[in-house]
Write a protein that holds these residues in place. Sequence first.
Motif, short mmCIF file in Angstrom:
data_model
loop_
_atom_site.label_atom_id
_atom_site.label_comp_id
_atom_site.label_asym_id
_atom_site.label_seq_id
_atom_site.Cartn_x
_atom_site.Cartn_y
_atom_site.Cartn_z
N ASP A 56 0.51 -11.35 20.10
CA ASP A 56 0.34 -10.20 19.54
C ASP A 56 1.37 -9.60 18.58
O ASP A 56 2.72 -9.89 18.68
N ALA A 57 1.16 -9.09 17.60
CA ALA A 57 2.03 -8.65 16.52
C ALA A 57 1.61 -7.14 15.89
O ALA A 57 0.57 -6.67 15.91
N PRO A 58 2.66 -6.26 15.59
CA PRO A 58 2.38 -5.01 15.44
C PRO A 58 2.31 -5.13 13.91
O PRO A 58 2.76 -6.01 13.35
N GLY A 59 1.47 -4.12 13.17
CA GLY A 59 1.22 -4.04 11.83
C GLY A 59 0.73 -2.68 11.33
O GLY A 59 0.72 -1.81 12.19
N VAL A 60 0.60 -2.56 9.96
CA VAL A 60 -0.32 -1.61 9.53
C VAL A 60 -1.33 -1.98 8.31
O VAL A 60 -1.39 -3.11 7.99
N LEU A 61 -2.07 -0.79 8.08
CA LEU A 61 -3.23 -1.05 7.32
C LEU A 61 -2.47 -0.77 6.09
O LEU A 61 -1.84 0.39 5.61
N THR A 62 -3.00 -1.67 4.82
CA THR A 62 -2.19 -1.16 3.68
C THR A 62 -3.16 -1.68 2.57
O THR A 62 -4.00 -2.28 2.86
N HIS A 63 -2.66 -1.30 1.27
CA HIS A 63 -3.35 -2.15 0.02
C HIS A 63 -2.40 -3.18 -0.50
O HIS A 63 -1.09 -3.04 -0.04
N ALA A 64 -2.75 -3.94 -1.25
CA ALA A 64 -2.13 -5.26 -1.76
C ALA A 64 -0.77 -5.05 -1.99
O ALA A 64 0.24 -5.68 -1.92
N ALA A 65 -0.52 -3.89 -3.07
CA ALA A 65 0.50 -3.65 -3.93
C ALA A 65 1.78 -2.74 -2.88
O ALA A 65 2.67 -2.81 -3.15
N GLY A 66 1.30 -2.47 -1.97
CA GLY A 66 2.12 -1.61 -1.08
C GLY A 66 2.28 -0.26 -1.45
O GLY A 66 1.54 0.45 -2.26
N ALA A 67 3.24 0.47 -0.61
CA ALA A 67 3.37 2.01 -0.92
C ALA A 67 4.86 2.22 -1.69
O ALA A 67 5.74 1.34 -1.82
N VAL A 68 4.74 3.30 -2.58
CA VAL A 68 5.63 3.47 -3.62
C VAL A 68 5.69 4.80 -3.55
O VAL A 68 5.07 5.67 -3.53
N THR A 69 7.21 5.34 -3.41
CA THR A 69 7.52 6.92 -3.28
C THR A 69 7.73 7.20 -4.67
O THR A 69 8.62 6.76 -5.41
N LEU A 198 10.90 -4.43 4.01
CA LEU A 198 9.79 -3.54 4.80
C LEU A 198 9.64 -2.29 3.95
O LEU A 198 8.59 -1.72 3.72
N HIS A 199 10.65 -1.76 3.89
CA HIS A 199 10.61 -0.27 3.10
C HIS A 199 10.06 -0.79 1.60
O HIS A 199 9.26 0.40 1.28
N ALA A 200 10.26 -1.66 1.06
CA ALA A 200 9.60 -2.00 -0.36
C ALA A 200 8.09 -1.99 -0.13
O ALA A 200 7.61 -1.21 -1.40
N LEU A 201 7.82 -2.54 0.81
CA LEU A 201 6.06 -2.53 1.12
C LEU A 201 5.49 -1.15 1.46
O LEU A 201 4.58 -0.62 1.13
N LEU A 202 5.97 -0.69 2.59
CA LEU A 202 5.53 0.28 3.32
C LEU A 202 6.16 1.85 3.01
O LEU A 202 5.59 2.71 3.23
N GLY A 203 7.20 1.94 1.94
CA GLY A 203 7.69 3.42 1.57
C GLY A 203 9.01 3.24 2.29
O GLY A 203 9.39 3.07 3.56
N ALA A 204 9.83 4.09 1.44
CA ALA A 204 11.25 4.35 1.91
C ALA A 204 11.24 5.02 3.21
O ALA A 204 12.34 5.04 4.00
N ASP A 205 10.51 6.00 3.37
CA ASP A 205 10.59 7.12 4.62
C ASP A 205 9.81 6.21 5.87
O ASP A 205 9.79 7.04 6.88
N ARG A 206 9.16 5.09 5.77
CA ARG A 206 8.52 4.75 7.02
C ARG A 206 9.65 4.11 7.93
O ARG A 206 10.53 3.49 7.58
N ASP A 207 9.38 4.25 9.29
CA ASP A 207 9.99 3.87 10.36
C ASP A 207 9.66 2.36 10.71
O ASP A 207 8.77 2.10 11.12
N VAL A 208 10.62 1.41 10.21
CA VAL A 208 10.28 -0.03 10.28
C VAL A 208 10.97 -0.48 11.45
O VAL A 208 10.60 -1.72 11.69
N THR A 209 11.54 0.14 12.38
CA THR A 209 12.11 -0.48 13.60
C THR A 209 11.37 -1.03 14.62
O THR A 209 11.36 -2.24 15.13
N PRO A 210 10.04 -0.65 14.83
CA PRO A 210 9.08 -1.20 15.58
C PRO A 210 8.65 -2.53 15.25
O PRO A 210 8.60 -3.40 15.87
N PHE A 211 8.69 -2.98 13.94
CA PHE A 211 8.24 -4.20 13.52
C PHE A 211 9.29 -5.21 13.71
O PHE A 211 8.94 -6.31 13.71
#
Length: 269
Positions: A56-69, A198-211
Amino acid sequence: MRFRKQALRKLESPEQLDEVARLTSMHTWLTTVALLVVVVSLGVWSAFATVPKTVDAPGVLTHAAGAVTLDAARQGQVASVLVAPNQRVGRKQPLYTLVGRNGVTETVTAPWTAHVVSVRISEGEMLLPGSKVAVLERLETPGDPLEAMVYVPVAHAPLLRVGMPVRLSAAVAPVNVFGTLSGTVSAVGSVPETEESLHALLGADRDVTPFLSSGSVVAVTVRLTPDAASPSGLKWSRSAPSFELNAQSAVTATLTVARERPLDWLVKR
């Protein structure tokens, strides 16, 4: 004297050949046969059957280029906000209007076609250069589908292959009601992820510690199975929800990394 008479009668007919000797009861025989069948069946199953080994692995739904602030480029007061979260915007589509220090109203547009993840500004707010305006997921094409980005412990990375089936549960869609999403592995990362990547793909404000809670992880891209008849556009194992899933929605992926024989468990011991 009583015991002596019994002994004499025993001597008179020592063999008692006319009596049937009962070795065991029918119930005992049936129990023995049943146990023998069970043991043989377990032996055959452990030698030839296979059991899936899953991770089992945690993740998120996203689009190919990821999130940008998106940051504000100029100072001014927000006059109007023209977009909302979960909206698709085209390149040069207006995002908000800004009244500058000189009193001139400027319309700020989207730098590329994107999916609006969140909006950080409101009407009347004063912006400074560098203020956070919105989080956008860049779309290579307007119809880019959602995919899942999941983070698997590096110890399991050598077992992963492109094309492996994946089951995913979405946090916003209870499994006991809607079931799971299906997909296949489309790419496996070659280097461990860091907080910065992880922040580069998911956004600077995303909490990435669960991953990163399980230690070093690699990113695994999962292509979701489409279903044109589903309101969400994706295939579900039970019933499809009446809403679309948004980018940045949390998911948990279950990947089958190997198939093992039960007999191997005993050998490894």
